[in-house]
Write a protein that holds these residues in place. Structure first.
Motif, short mmCIF file in Angstrom:
data_model
loop_
_atom_site.label_atom_id
_atom_site.label_comp_id
_atom_site.label_asym_id
_atom_site.label_seq_id
_atom_site.Cartn_x
_atom_site.Cartn_y
_atom_site.Cartn_z
N VAL A 335 0.84 -1.19 0.08
CA VAL A 335 0.06 0.09 0.03
C VAL A 335 1.01 1.10 -0.15
O VAL A 335 1.05 2.16 0.88
N GLY A 336 1.69 1.17 -0.98
CA GLY A 336 2.73 2.58 -1.03
C GLY A 336 2.48 2.92 -2.66
O GLY A 336 1.75 2.74 -3.20
N ASN A 337 3.57 3.84 -3.05
CA ASN A 337 3.76 4.62 -4.27
C ASN A 337 4.87 4.18 -4.88
O ASN A 337 5.42 5.06 -5.66
N PHE A 338 5.70 3.37 -4.59
CA PHE A 338 6.80 3.00 -5.35
C PHE A 338 6.81 1.62 -6.04
O PHE A 338 5.94 0.71 -5.74
N LYS A 339 7.37 1.70 -7.32
CA LYS A 339 7.61 0.34 -8.08
C LYS A 339 8.61 -0.57 -7.36
O LYS A 339 9.37 -0.14 -6.92
N LEU A 340 8.06 -1.74 -7.08
CA LEU A 340 8.88 -2.71 -6.29
C LEU A 340 9.38 -3.93 -7.22
O LEU A 340 8.84 -4.34 -8.08
N THR A 341 10.69 -4.23 -6.93
CA THR A 341 11.26 -5.33 -7.52
C THR A 341 11.97 -6.30 -6.58
O THR A 341 12.38 -5.85 -5.62
N ASP A 342 12.05 -7.88 -6.66
CA ASP A 342 12.54 -8.46 -5.70
C ASP A 342 14.06 -8.68 -6.07
O ASP A 342 14.43 -8.20 -7.12
N ALA A 343 14.73 -9.63 -5.36
CA ALA A 343 16.15 -9.67 -5.44
C ALA A 343 16.58 -10.09 -6.86
O ALA A 343 17.58 -10.13 -7.24
N ALA A 344 15.72 -10.92 -7.59
CA ALA A 344 15.98 -11.25 -9.05
C ALA A 344 15.48 -10.16 -9.97
O ALA A 344 15.61 -10.36 -11.20
#
Length: 599
Positions: A335-344
């Motif tokens: 519930v935020g406003n940043f684009k998220l990426t995992d470790a891969a």
């Protein structure tokens, strides 16, 4: 540090012990207006620490000497019943031995809980005992302290649950702030917060209510608290968080009611956990936010620039808030406003699930104890505020059999390891389908191997719980790859050193760097050859210097002591042997004046 220290210390008269003993401890609240200062109860020695003095030789300059180097050794202290201490010692099992013991200590509030029985006599609040515990890397008990009871009139509340410690964190080298009992929702227990001097074992109680966590600002003598609206008429079906800055009497000086989160919650309503699950697990759809960490990045020079960070367990998001306006600057998570990426590098909708203990590592890096859906992890996230992106850059996942559905935490150490508290070691009714594991502290190397592991094993009658742990040292740390130096005519003597203060802080802390002449035939012992006020980097990042000695050394051998001293008066020491081949040098140059306040 708690900067009520007298900064005009031309003689550096620093910190005497008050002589408080276990018999002098009291659970009665002290005057709330009393401010904890670093000039009281901050030493472990009865010797007055006045190290800077002038010594004049028959000929030559006036040299400064620094003769009283204080190496703190924390007083071994136990005031719990022998049977309780024996249970702790029997249960504490060292499973992974640290390859090197650098003197690290670990602080925790250890909760002893009645083991669940078929007859139902042990319910969720049946706690048998609580101990504030400090252990070393050998698993040995250094301090085992019985917490005070809050001053309450209802005798039925004299249960160990009213003394469960949460939010324990260092506010300088000698004092710890924290919470007593359990106060997730009103009504709150009086005198719920405390400051504990670990040197003298004095505890001060404050009429300040907070759940899960709190912060203390030594420059304003105020606290930052978390409360929620449960039981209040808000016109909404769900609770929300409130953050307050309060004085030592609990009076609110600044208030944030969480309304800034409404748009976030409403915008992402479709991502909520299915209602049936919510009803079975603490009614999560009503307790939408459930904050469990608060960080106060206060600005000493300009309070208008203060920044707050808080972590929401149920929104799987942590937020940055501008304190002056209450505006949410950004959120990282589901519930935020940043684009998220995992470790891969794969795009994901969230980076953690129901996480605990948000901590700052510096350089826009944050760490969380990711409780997870069915696996628990230590997770480091790098944030790019300009690009509005966040990515996982480190993740260690614990074995499935020690899954932690609740509580927990992780912090950085000076050796760049991650010290995690997997303290869910007893049955909690809200997680009926999860079998508790033995409560453990697991320290992980950057290569994801175990550095150290201490476990508190259950017995037939009881199990153990703890919320989070705090790593610290008795003295500042100093390291150098130079033990011997060979010098000659015209050659500058250089000694590289790296230092850390004795505790984790998100703020710059202060101290002094000295080089002392300790053995040789040319100057009195402990004559100062180099002096520099220094600032320790925050987040337990290494602070490095190259000490350049602007003197020649007469031919022969000389023993120097490089000392890093914090403002509480405790020191880390590194010894260097200097061998000189300079046959033309007849006299060492010494320091003739020091300014203790010239940071």
């Amino acid at each position: 540090a708690l900067l009520d220290i007298d900064q005009n210390r031309t003689a550096l008269s620093l910190l005497q012990t008050s002589g408080a003993t276990a018999q002098e401890e009291t659970a009665e609240p002290l005057q709330a207006a009393q401010k904890i200062t670093a000039t009281e109860n901050a030493g472990t020695t009865n010797v007055e620490h006045s190290p800077v003095k002038v010594e004049r030789k028959q000929e030559g300059p006036t040299c400064v000497t620094h003769a009283n180097i204080v190496r703190r050794r924390l007083k071994r202290y136990v005031n719990i019943p022998k049977a309780e201490l024996q249970d702790i010692k029997t249960s504490a099992t060292l499973l992974t031995i640290a390859p090197k013991d650098d003197g690290a200590l670990t602080l925790l509030s250890l909760w002893k809980k009645c083991r669940r029985k078929p007859d139902g006599k042990c319910d969720d609040m049946t706690y048998l005992y609580t101990t504030w515990l400090i252990v070393d890397l050998q698993g040995e008990v250094v301090v085992a302290k019985e917490p005070p009871y809050p001053p309450i009139s209802n005798s039925k509340k004299y249960n160990a649950v009213t003394r469960r410690g949460k939010g324990l964190k260092f506010i300088n080298a000698t004092h710890v702030v924290g919470l007593l009992g359990s106060a997730w929702e009103p009504p709150y227990t009086p005198y719920h917060s405390f400051i504990w001097n670990i040197d003298t074992n004095e505890v001060r109680l404050y009429p300040i209510h907070s759940h899960h966590d709190l912060e203390y600002n030594p420059h304003t003598n105020t606290f930052l608290t978390l409360t929620n609206t449960n039981g209040m008429k808000t016109g909404r079906k769900w609770t929300y968080e409130m953050i307050d800055e309060v004085d030592v009497d609990g009076k609110s000086l600044w208030h944030w009611n969480g309304s800034a989160l409404f748009s976030y919650v409403n915008q992402h309503e479709e991502t909520k956990i299915p209602w049936g699950y919510c009803m079975n697990v603490r009614k999560e759809c009503n307790d939408k936010v459930h904050a469990n960490t608060i960080i106060w990045d206060y600005n000493i020079d300009d309070p208008d620039k203060d920044i707050l960070y808080f972590n929401s367990r149920h929104l799987d998001t942590f937020y940055k808030v501008q304190k002056k306006t209450g505006k949410i600057l950004w959120g990282v998570g589901r519930v935020g406003n940043f684009k998220l990426t995992d470790a891969a590098g794969k795009s994901v909708k969230k980076v953690v699930h129901h996480a605990h203990q948000l901590s700052m590592l510096g350089d826009n890096k944050f760490m969380l104890f990711d409780n997870g859906v069915d696996r628990t992890s230590y997770t480091v996230i790098e944030v790019n505020e300009q690009a509005r992106t966040a990515k996982i850059i480190f993740k260690w996942t614990a074995p499935k059999e020690i899954f932690q559905p609740a509580m927990g935490g992780v912090m950085i150490s000076p050796r760049n390891t991650y010290v995690g508290s997997l303290g869910y070691g007893a049955f909690l009714f809200e997680f009926e389908k999860v079998k508790p594991a033995n409560a453990s502290i697991i320290e992980i190397n950057p290569d994801k191997t175990e550095f150290w592991k201490l476990q508190f094993k259950e017995s037939y009658h009881f199990q153990w719980l703890f919320y989070r742990v705090e790593r610290f040292y008795e003295n500042p740390l100093i390291k150098s790859n130079v033990d011997t130096v060979t010098t000659s005519a015209g050659k500058e003597t250089q000694i590289p050193v790296t230092v850390w203060n004795s505790y984790y802080s998100i703020h710059v802390t202060r101290g002094w760097l000295w080089v002392l002449y300790t053995a040789g035939n040319h100057l009195p012992s402990h004559t100062v050859l180099f002096f520099e006020p220094v600032e320790f980097k925050p987040f337990w990042q290494p602070t490095s210097f190259i000490v350049a000695l602007e003197t020649c050394f007469p031919k022969g051998s000389h023993v120097l002591m490089v000392v890093i001293e914090n403002v509480e008066g405790y020191s880390g020491v590194h010894t260097v042997m200097v061998t000189s081949e300079d046959g033309d040098c007849n006299e060492l140059l010494c320091v003739t004046k020091v300014d203790m306040n010239s940071w």
